[in-house]
Motif scaffolding. Sequence first.
Motif, PDB file in Angstrom:
ATOM      1  N   ASN A 131       0.826  -1.213   0.000  1.00  0.00           N
ATOM      2  CA  ASN A 131       0.000   0.000   0.000  1.00  0.00           C
ATOM      3  C   ASN A 131       0.851   1.250   0.000  1.00  0.00           C
ATOM      4  O   ASN A 131       0.676   2.142  -0.838  1.00  0.00           O
ATOM      5  CB  ASN A 131      -0.865   0.047   1.264  1.00  0.00           C
ATOM      6  CG  ASN A 131      -2.098  -0.801   1.137  1.00  0.00           C
ATOM      7  OD1 ASN A 131      -2.502  -1.134   0.022  1.00  0.00           O
ATOM      8  ND2 ASN A 131      -2.683  -1.154   2.259  1.00  0.00           N
ATOM      9  N   PHE A 132       1.762   1.337   0.963  1.00  0.00           N
ATOM     10  CA  PHE A 132       2.494   2.589   1.153  1.00  0.00           C
ATOM     11  C   PHE A 132       3.472   2.810  -0.006  1.00  0.00           C
ATOM     12  O   PHE A 132       3.730   3.944  -0.395  1.00  0.00           O
ATOM     13  CB  PHE A 132       3.227   2.598   2.502  1.00  0.00           C
ATOM     14  CG  PHE A 132       2.306   2.381   3.681  1.00  0.00           C
ATOM     15  CD1 PHE A 132       0.936   2.580   3.566  1.00  0.00           C
ATOM     16  CD2 PHE A 132       2.793   1.960   4.911  1.00  0.00           C
ATOM     17  CE1 PHE A 132       0.084   2.373   4.633  1.00  0.00           C
ATOM     18  CE2 PHE A 132       1.945   1.753   5.987  1.00  0.00           C
ATOM     19  CZ  PHE A 132       0.594   1.946   5.844  1.00  0.00           C
ATOM     20  N   PHE A 133       3.981   1.702  -0.539  1.00  0.00           N
ATOM     21  CA  PHE A 133       4.834   1.788  -1.726  1.00  0.00           C
ATOM     22  C   PHE A 133       4.067   2.476  -2.861  1.00  0.00           C
ATOM     23  O   PHE A 133       4.561   3.394  -3.509  1.00  0.00           O
ATOM     24  CB  PHE A 133       5.248   0.364  -2.136  1.00  0.00           C
ATOM     25  CG  PHE A 133       6.173   0.292  -3.310  1.00  0.00           C
ATOM     26  CD1 PHE A 133       7.542   0.261  -3.121  1.00  0.00           C
ATOM     27  CD2 PHE A 133       5.682   0.244  -4.612  1.00  0.00           C
ATOM     28  CE1 PHE A 133       8.408   0.182  -4.201  1.00  0.00           C
ATOM     29  CE2 PHE A 133       6.542   0.170  -5.696  1.00  0.00           C
ATOM     30  CZ  PHE A 133       7.904   0.136  -5.491  1.00  0.00           C
ATOM     31  N   ASN A 134       2.822   2.027  -3.021  1.00  0.00           N
ATOM     32  CA  ASN A 134       2.037   2.585  -4.127  1.00  0.00           C
ATOM     33  C   ASN A 134       1.519   3.979  -3.823  1.00  0.00           C
ATOM     34  O   ASN A 134       1.332   4.779  -4.749  1.00  0.00           O
ATOM     35  CB  ASN A 134       0.879   1.646  -4.464  1.00  0.00           C
ATOM     36  CG  ASN A 134       1.370   0.440  -5.247  1.00  0.00           C
ATOM     37  OD1 ASN A 134       2.363   0.550  -5.973  1.00  0.00           O
ATOM     38  ND2 ASN A 134       0.714  -0.690  -5.082  1.00  0.00           N
ATOM     39  N   VAL A 135       1.258   4.272  -2.541  1.00  0.00           N
ATOM     40  CA  VAL A 135       0.866   5.644  -2.173  1.00  0.00           C
ATOM     41  C   VAL A 135       1.979   6.591  -2.579  1.00  0.00           C
ATOM     42  O   VAL A 135       1.746   7.647  -3.181  1.00  0.00           O
ATOM     43  CB  VAL A 135       0.586   5.754  -0.661  1.00  0.00           C
ATOM     44  CG1 VAL A 135       0.528   7.212  -0.229  1.00  0.00           C
ATOM     45  CG2 VAL A 135      -0.704   5.050  -0.305  1.00  0.00           C
ATOM     46  N   GLU A 136       3.213   6.182  -2.297  1.00  0.00           N
ATOM     47  CA  GLU A 136       4.331   7.058  -2.639  1.00  0.00           C
ATOM     48  C   GLU A 136       4.478   7.194  -4.154  1.00  0.00           C
ATOM     49  O   GLU A 136       4.695   8.284  -4.687  1.00  0.00           O
ATOM     50  CB  GLU A 136       5.629   6.502  -2.043  1.00  0.00           C
ATOM     51  CG  GLU A 136       6.844   7.342  -2.395  1.00  0.00           C
ATOM     52  CD  GLU A 136       8.129   6.721  -1.912  1.00  0.00           C
ATOM     53  OE1 GLU A 136       8.273   6.552  -0.694  1.00  0.00           O
ATOM     54  OE2 GLU A 136       8.989   6.380  -2.742  1.00  0.00           O
ATOM     55  N   ARG A 137       4.311   6.081  -4.839  1.00  0.00           N
ATOM     56  CA  ARG A 137       4.545   6.094  -6.284  1.00  0.00           C
ATOM     57  C   ARG A 137       3.481   6.924  -7.010  1.00  0.00           C
ATOM     58  O   ARG A 137       3.792   7.738  -7.863  1.00  0.00           O
ATOM     59  CB  ARG A 137       4.528   4.652  -6.809  1.00  0.00           C
ATOM     60  CG  ARG A 137       5.038   4.473  -8.219  1.00  0.00           C
ATOM     61  CD  ARG A 137       5.125   2.995  -8.565  1.00  0.00           C
ATOM     62  NE  ARG A 137       3.859   2.302  -8.322  1.00  0.00           N
ATOM     63  CZ  ARG A 137       2.837   2.314  -9.166  1.00  0.00           C
ATOM     64  NH1 ARG A 137       2.915   2.955 -10.299  1.00  0.00           N
ATOM     65  NH2 ARG A 137       1.729   1.665  -8.860  1.00  0.00           N
ATOM     66  N   THR A 138       2.198   6.710  -6.617  1.00  0.00           N
ATOM     67  CA  THR A 138       1.136   7.415  -7.322  1.00  0.00           C
ATOM     68  C   THR A 138       0.830   8.766  -6.700  1.00  0.00           C
ATOM     69  O   THR A 138       0.079   9.535  -7.276  1.00  0.00           O
ATOM     70  CB  THR A 138      -0.159   6.583  -7.287  1.00  0.00           C
ATOM     71  OG1 THR A 138      -0.504   6.383  -5.921  1.00  0.00           O
ATOM     72  CG2 THR A 138       0.039   5.236  -7.958  1.00  0.00           C
ATOM     73  N   GLN A 139       1.369   9.008  -5.504  1.00  0.00           N
ATOM     74  CA  GLN A 139       1.123  10.261  -4.789  1.00  0.00           C
ATOM     75  C   GLN A 139      -0.374  10.522  -4.612  1.00  0.00           C
ATOM     76  O   GLN A 139      -0.837  11.645  -4.735  1.00  0.00           O
ATOM     77  CB  GLN A 139       1.806  11.431  -5.514  1.00  0.00           C
ATOM     78  CG  GLN A 139       3.327  11.393  -5.403  1.00  0.00           C
ATOM     79  CD  GLN A 139       3.802  11.626  -3.977  1.00  0.00           C
ATOM     80  OE1 GLN A 139       3.565  12.685  -3.400  1.00  0.00           O
ATOM     81  NE2 GLN A 139       4.458  10.660  -3.386  1.00  0.00           N
ATOM     82  N   VAL A 140      -1.106   9.453  -4.306  1.00  0.00           N
ATOM     83  CA  VAL A 140      -2.523   9.638  -3.989  1.00  0.00           C
ATOM     84  C   VAL A 140      -2.624  10.482  -2.709  1.00  0.00           C
ATOM     85  O   VAL A 140      -3.579  11.222  -2.513  1.00  0.00           O
ATOM     86  CB  VAL A 140      -3.230   8.268  -3.873  1.00  0.00           C
ATOM     87  CG1 VAL A 140      -2.585   7.393  -2.829  1.00  0.00           C
ATOM     88  CG2 VAL A 140      -4.696   8.434  -3.586  1.00  0.00           C
ATOM     89  N   ARG A 141      -1.636  10.382  -1.868  1.00  0.00           N
ATOM     90  CA  ARG A 141      -1.444  11.336  -0.778  1.00  0.00           C
ATOM     91  C   ARG A 141      -0.045  11.888  -0.898  1.00  0.00           C
ATOM     92  O   ARG A 141       0.884  11.160  -1.281  1.00  0.00           O
ATOM     93  CB  ARG A 141      -1.625  10.664   0.576  1.00  0.00           C
ATOM     94  CG  ARG A 141      -3.079  10.410   0.859  1.00  0.00           C
ATOM     95  CD  ARG A 141      -3.290   9.708   2.161  1.00  0.00           C
ATOM     96  NE  ARG A 141      -4.676   9.234   2.201  1.00  0.00           N
ATOM     97  CZ  ARG A 141      -5.101   8.295   3.001  1.00  0.00           C
ATOM     98  NH1 ARG A 141      -4.269   7.710   3.826  1.00  0.00           N
ATOM     99  NH2 ARG A 141      -6.356   7.938   2.989  1.00  0.00           N
TER     100      ARG A 141
END
Lengths: 155, 557
Positions: free
Chosen positions: B120-130
């Motif tokens: 999750n957090f890997f993808n949050v960082e990658r997509t910058q959803v936050r």
Amino acid sequence: MGNLVWHDLGHFIATTASVYAVWSSFFGLYFRKFFWDFVGGTLRDPGGIQPAPGAAVFITLIVKAPIIQIVAMILGIIILAIEVPVPQVKQLAIYRSFVVRIVLLIFQSFFTILIYQGTNASLWSMIALGCYTRAQLLGEVMEEAKENRGSGEKA
Amino acid sequence: MGENWFQREFLNGRRLAFNVIFYGLHFFFFGYGWHSQATNTKLAALNALTFSVWTSRGAGLVLAFDGGLILIPMLRNIIRVVRPRIQWLFPADENIWFHRQVAYSMAFWAMVHTTAHYVNFFNVERTQVRKQIALQIHYTQAGGISGHFMLLIMVLMYATAHNKIRQQCFEAFWYTHHLAFFFMIGLYAHATGCFVRNSVDPDYIYAFPFYSTEHCLGYESWRFIIWPGIAYFAERVYREFRARRATRLSKVLVHPSGAMELRIVKPSFKYVAGQWLFIQVPEISSFQWHPFTITSAPEDPYVSIHIRQVGDFTRALGDRLGAGPSVVAAMTQAAMKGTEKDEKSGMNRGDFVEIDSHNVTLPSIRIDGPYGAPTEDVFRSEVAVLIGAGIGVTPFASILKHIWYRQKRGNLGSLRRVEFFWVCRDAPSFGWFQSLLQEVEAAQADPNFLRINIYLTQKINEDMLWNIAVNDAGAEYDPLTLLRTRTMFGRPDWMTIYGQMRQAIETGQYIPGSKSQLKTKVGTFFCGPSVLAKAIRDATVHHTSANVEFNFAKEHF
């Protein structure tokens, strides 16, 4: 109080840490990230963090090709082979050596701290390392298993 | 093992029911957690993370369920109270077993949940959803910090709780397991970071629970699972309060066989035969509580426990009471040789030496309990088979005494006969117990009521062999135990013993006047090693028939 045998405690923690290391480096193959890339990195939206140029070597070894993940995974499997232990390893003298474990755990701790998923594996390896070091300092020894001891399953 | 994993887990009705309900609930919660995340339109932004977020929410809900369950089997006082009412439903004495099952399940789902969150957090960082990096979520927000702490605590707790470590050093287990306090705090606080939200930033407010449920859309599971935590905390406070009530160590007796008997007076302490207590001696350690079986009957004016000096704590206690290892060692040596009644000194093996309390001031002690054991149920069956192996014989001291008191009062319930088995390696080292048996045996008016069977499994040496050969023939008392009952040598064959008992009951010889059409209940109460327990349980199951019902209960200590 009590007579805690440190290498027995180290055994359980090292086993857990190595399972974690294998599992996390497996996920590290798919979600490749250098743990320390925030140092000097810049955040870009979208795209995430762009590591500093100084970290290029780690980016090569972790993101471009998952070399460190594979090394960490192999190390974890070796430690598990000693800790669980695999029957063939159990007969060897290194099975009863704390120094071998300490050295392997130092390497495991070092490699897993480099990958994003491996921080807990690294921390726990260090705890196991401490237990084994203490065992070594206290002069604990692992007894050679006796043959034909029976399983003690019958009343 | 005689049976494989499949037979053990699935071909046993009760275990199958447990597995279906327990793991069924886990998968139900996982599925529900997954589904309610995946279909929640308010959380569309998070759902862009797809499988990983569904998995983490599902596993998170399962972990909340486990976190709510883990403390329930540890509510010892509540279990003791409700035990008689729920015994038919599930084995309340297997509470530690249940605690372990929840812990195993928790370790598995923690792995699932953590793995999913790393993705999750890997993808949050990658997509910058936050607008944050993965490590900020991991190491600066409540959810991440508490999660990593809980994992570390789990490693330490699980590692020190392993059988091997617990037996080597109970203290390491005992102290480390109190990290559970911080674990539970971490569990209840895990969602306070408001990770599951439909707003850009966490919606914190100034009133409890410090985040607004309008935008923080977690499962709010802490509202349900905090109650066992509060109950457990209250129970610990209550135990502390109860332990502090007036307690006095009135007497210390040292038996020649090496056991110390502590007689404690505590008027507020009410118990039934066969229960156990925790004892604390603040002078030796002000934190440790050690479990011991109560050896006095409820009718006695004191609470007594018998302690053999085998561990750190018991040796320290012996030193403090002026019955140090050297004093006792000499006595034990003498007793181990199976010394006879010494005519000259007039010392009987059952005699004891009272520690002179004028020289040594007795330390203050605290006791906590009593805690339950299946042996409370002795009076509910017609025939009670009491089996003690080795040191596991201690709870039966209390029960035999209690039976003896009730016999005197003529109030035995449905109990008609008692078969007492004692399997041990070296009987002479339990001299104190023999003296008790002697008393009980001597008091028997009906020779058929109590039958004592002693099995000595040790290899006997030449001296003892001669002793038996010379003294046994025609003597009124057994030379080893000084009981009227003969000692048998070797291990008992449970299949034959139970088979004969069933035959005797069915032909009506065993209990005079019993009607054959009535079902006779034979309760077996066992305390000792689990390998032996399994052999006996097999025998009881094998011999249960339409007329005779054999029950089996095992005491844990």
